[in-house]
Each structure stands twice: as structure tokens, then as C-alpha cells.
Design a protein around this motif. Sequence first.
Motif, PDB file in Angstrom:
ATOM      1  N   PRO A 248     -27.790  -2.879  81.213  1.00 16.72           N
ATOM      2  CA  PRO A 248     -26.857  -2.136  80.365  1.00 16.72           C
ATOM      3  C   PRO A 248     -25.800  -3.050  79.761  1.00 16.72           C
ATOM      4  N   CYS A 249     -25.156  -2.585  78.727  1.00 14.53           N
ATOM      5  CA  CYS A 249     -24.001  -3.296  78.178  1.00 14.53           C
ATOM      6  C   CYS A 249     -22.738  -2.546  78.631  1.00 14.53           C
ATOM      7  N   TYR A 250     -21.600  -3.118  78.302  1.00 11.32           N
ATOM      8  CA  TYR A 250     -20.333  -2.515  78.730  1.00 11.32           C
ATOM      9  C   TYR A 250     -20.206  -1.082  78.210  1.00 11.32           C
ATOM     10  N   ARG A 251     -20.714  -0.868  76.993  1.00  7.78           N
ATOM     11  CA  ARG A 251     -20.605   0.478  76.416  1.00  7.78           C
ATOM     12  C   ARG A 251     -21.574   1.477  77.043  1.00  7.78           C
ATOM     13  N   CYS A 252     -22.692   0.976  77.617  1.00  9.93           N
ATOM     14  CA  CYS A 252     -23.579   1.886  78.357  1.00  9.93           C
ATOM     15  C   CYS A 252     -22.821   2.466  79.550  1.00  9.93           C
ATOM     16  N   LEU A 253     -21.967   1.620  80.167  1.00 10.78           N
ATOM     17  CA  LEU A 253     -21.189   2.073  81.329  1.00 10.78           C
ATOM     18  C   LEU A 253     -20.005   2.913  80.899  1.00 10.78           C
TER      19      LEU A 253
ATOM     20  N   LYS B 191     -29.295   5.938  74.478  1.00  9.98           N
ATOM     21  CA  LYS B 191     -28.572   6.378  73.282  1.00  9.98           C
ATOM     22  C   LYS B 191     -27.342   5.508  73.014  1.00  9.98           C
ATOM     23  N   CYS B 192     -27.211   4.389  73.732  1.00 14.48           N
ATOM     24  CA  CYS B 192     -26.045   3.519  73.534  1.00 14.48           C
ATOM     25  C   CYS B 192     -25.937   3.116  72.063  1.00 14.48           C
ATOM     26  N   PRO B 193     -24.754   3.274  71.485  1.00  8.26           N
ATOM     27  CA  PRO B 193     -24.616   2.943  70.058  1.00  8.26           C
ATOM     28  C   PRO B 193     -24.740   1.438  69.787  1.00  8.26           C
ATOM     29  N   ILE B 194     -24.697   0.619  70.849  1.00 13.23           N
ATOM     30  CA  ILE B 194     -24.762  -0.827  70.644  1.00 13.23           C
ATOM     31  C   ILE B 194     -26.111  -1.408  71.057  1.00 13.23           C
ATOM     32  N   CYS B 195     -26.610  -1.032  72.265  1.00 14.06           N
ATOM     33  CA  CYS B 195     -27.863  -1.647  72.715  1.00 14.06           C
ATOM     34  C   CYS B 195     -28.982  -0.633  72.878  1.00 14.06           C
ATOM     35  N   GLY B 196     -28.743   0.638  72.475  1.00  8.61           N
ATOM     36  CA  GLY B 196     -29.771   1.671  72.597  1.00  8.61           C
ATOM     37  C   GLY B 196     -30.946   1.416  71.657  1.00  8.61           C
TER      38      GLY B 196
HETATM   39 ZN   LIG Z   1     -25.391  -0.471  75.724  1.00  8.18          ZN
END
Ligand SMILES: [Zn+2]
Length: 394
Positions: A288-293, A362-367
Motif C-alpha cells: 500500500p501507499c500512504y494514501r491507501c492507509l 480504489k486508491c486515487p494514487i496507486c489504485g
Molecule cells: Zn495507494
Amino acid sequence: MATTEPIELVRSRIEELDPADAHEEIASGDLVLVDTREQHEWDEAHLDGATLVPPASVADRIEEVAPDRSARVLLYCRVGNRSARAADLMETELGYENVASVAGGIEAWQQAGLPVVEPEGMTREQRMRYSRHTLLPEFGVDGQLKLLHSKVLLVGAGGLGSPSALYLAAAGIGTLGLVDDDEVDASNLQRQVIHTTDRVGVPKTESARISIEALNPDVDVIEHRTRLDADNILEIIEGYDVIVDGADNFPTRYLLNDASVRMRKPVVSASILAFDGQLSTFVPYEGPCYRCLYPTPPPPELAPSCGAAGVLGVMAGVMGLLQANEVIKLVAGVGEPLIGRLLLYDSLGTRFTELKVKRDPKCPICGHDAPEIPESEMGRFPDYDAFCAGTAVG
Ligand SMILES: [Zn+2]
């Protein structure tokens, strides 16, 4: 051969040569030279023309190396004990007739100023400085060379960045970049151990550079005396292999995440507050990336403070060093990085807790369907302008 037999007794049965005589005999050419140490010791330095046969393999492998049992075989190890036992084994049990051991081993050999083959890429000073790394079989000279050739960027030369930078510098990370636009303040010194009382008022990147250069002249320090923003971040992070996130505010953390995912740079992220800390390693598309969390930053009313928040100084050291440890593992390719795992540390209870964390499809960055973010939008989604900076303490 019993390895418990006193070494003096073993040595009394075999022929020993002092290093100078051994050197002369090796130069004359007609012998088999065998190094009876472990691979990682061999990697540090060995004698030219030798073949490595670790002590545990002598009985099985010596015949490959010295098929003629009447041939002259010269053995050495670090200080002459393992080679003495191997020589004794060869003569008493394996039928060899003309075996000798170098008294004092390669240490005495080197003290006598005789030549050894040393690994490329490291100077004599570096071999001394990093010997406790290179002695680790999992790490070795190869691992150290990876550190020496690596470039690590520290975002923030504050609480987390200070201990990270000191230990990464000591470990021999070849290039350390420091991003910080702040100056050393007296209230920093309770935890930001790279800075000193006489450097209050000095830019933090400069103060950190002074400490790093005093500790380890191998490290190139690059000062980025600025704040990361959407205009400079891609250019700054491009040249680095790993990024240490010790940012003291959410907008920078989100910006760094968005840019690092785009550039596929691993980020080791930590934060501390009061007596608690957390840590994770974000490797784009592997976990995951920080935004997934944290899809969105906490609302300001739940963020502890927009001004100065309290933190136990030691927390910066604990979490900053865990970050340094993750960086070294990533660079050297050893161990299991903290990818997809969030480590929580409660210092009052002395408890570590680990949570599994997954990529958000659905992550807006790494989804999977994440749109390419225009540079102008990076780190500005969602809109942070209204959000008060300064929740985590750097
Ligand atoms: Zn992400």
C-alpha cells in the motif's frame, strides 16, 4: 580428530611456517594454497592464489582441491588455529603427507606487511570502518558496497531525521540528502541529536552536515535548504534510491507519497506523538501507499495541535532508528522490509503491535484505475489549504 583437543597439542603435531617463510614458499610456486575460513572472511581479504575450503568442508572437499596426497599443501586461516586442525586432520585421517599451516594466519601475514587480495571498491580505511558489517555473513562486503553506492534522501532534519541521519551516515550510506528549511531552535535539542547547543540559529541542513561529516567523511551530504512543494519535489527525489519520511506536517506527507508513487521510490515513513510512534515502508505497487492507509488527513479537530505538540524525546530516536534499519535492509537487500505492515510502538507500555495493511484498489494514487495526476495537482488532493499543518512532531 576431536576439535576439543587442546590446540597446543594439535599444533605440536603439525608443521607450521611463519608468514615470511610461507610467503617465500608460495612464491616458489609448487604447492596448493588453501584458505580454511568462512566465505565472509575470505571476501574481506585473502591470499593470492588460494582456494577457499571452509573448515567444515575440509574432509569432503580437500581432495578436489589437492588430489595428490603427496603434494605440498599450505593452509591458513585467520590466526592459525583452524588451519592447524585442518592440517592435522589431513595428515592423521586423510592420508596427506606434506601439509603445513601458516602460524598466526592471515592476521600475522598482514601485520608482516605481506600482500593480500582485497575487495575492489573499498579502501583500507573503509574495510576497518565497516568491518562489523562485513563480518555479518548476510551482509558481507557486497552489502557494504551497496550502502556506499546508495543515495538516501531524508525529508526533515528534525526529530526523526536526526537519529536516522547519524546512523545512516555511520553505516556508510554514500550520499545523504537533507531537505529542511528550518533553523536549529533550542527546543529542538531535547530530541534532534544531530544538532548541538552552539549551533542554535544555524540552518538545520548545515548543522546536520557538520555532524555527518565529522562522523564519516565517506558520506556526501547534499543540502536541500527548502520546503518540498509540488514545484520542486520531482526534481529533488529523482536522484535518490530511498526516501526517509520524517516530515512534520500532513501536506508534505501526502505530497511526498504522491510523488514517490509516481517516481516509484520507496519511502520509509514514521511519525511520533507524545509516547507513541508508528512506522511503515511504502514500496510503490508492491504494497500500500500512504494514501491507501490514510485516504484523508485527520480533521483538524482530531489532530492534536496545530502548534507545538509534546513528544518524549527518546521516541524520535526509537522510531528514527527503526527507519534507518528499514533503509539499510532495502538498500542491502537483506531481511524482510515492513511492506504492507504498520508497526505501532507504545513507549509507556513498551509494546510493539503490528497491523497488516493492504493496498486499496480504489486508491486515487496507486489504485488500479488511478488517474495520472498532473504535476499542478500533486499533493493538493484533497485540498489542504484549509488544513492546519503540524500534527505529527518532527
Ligand atoms: Zn495507494
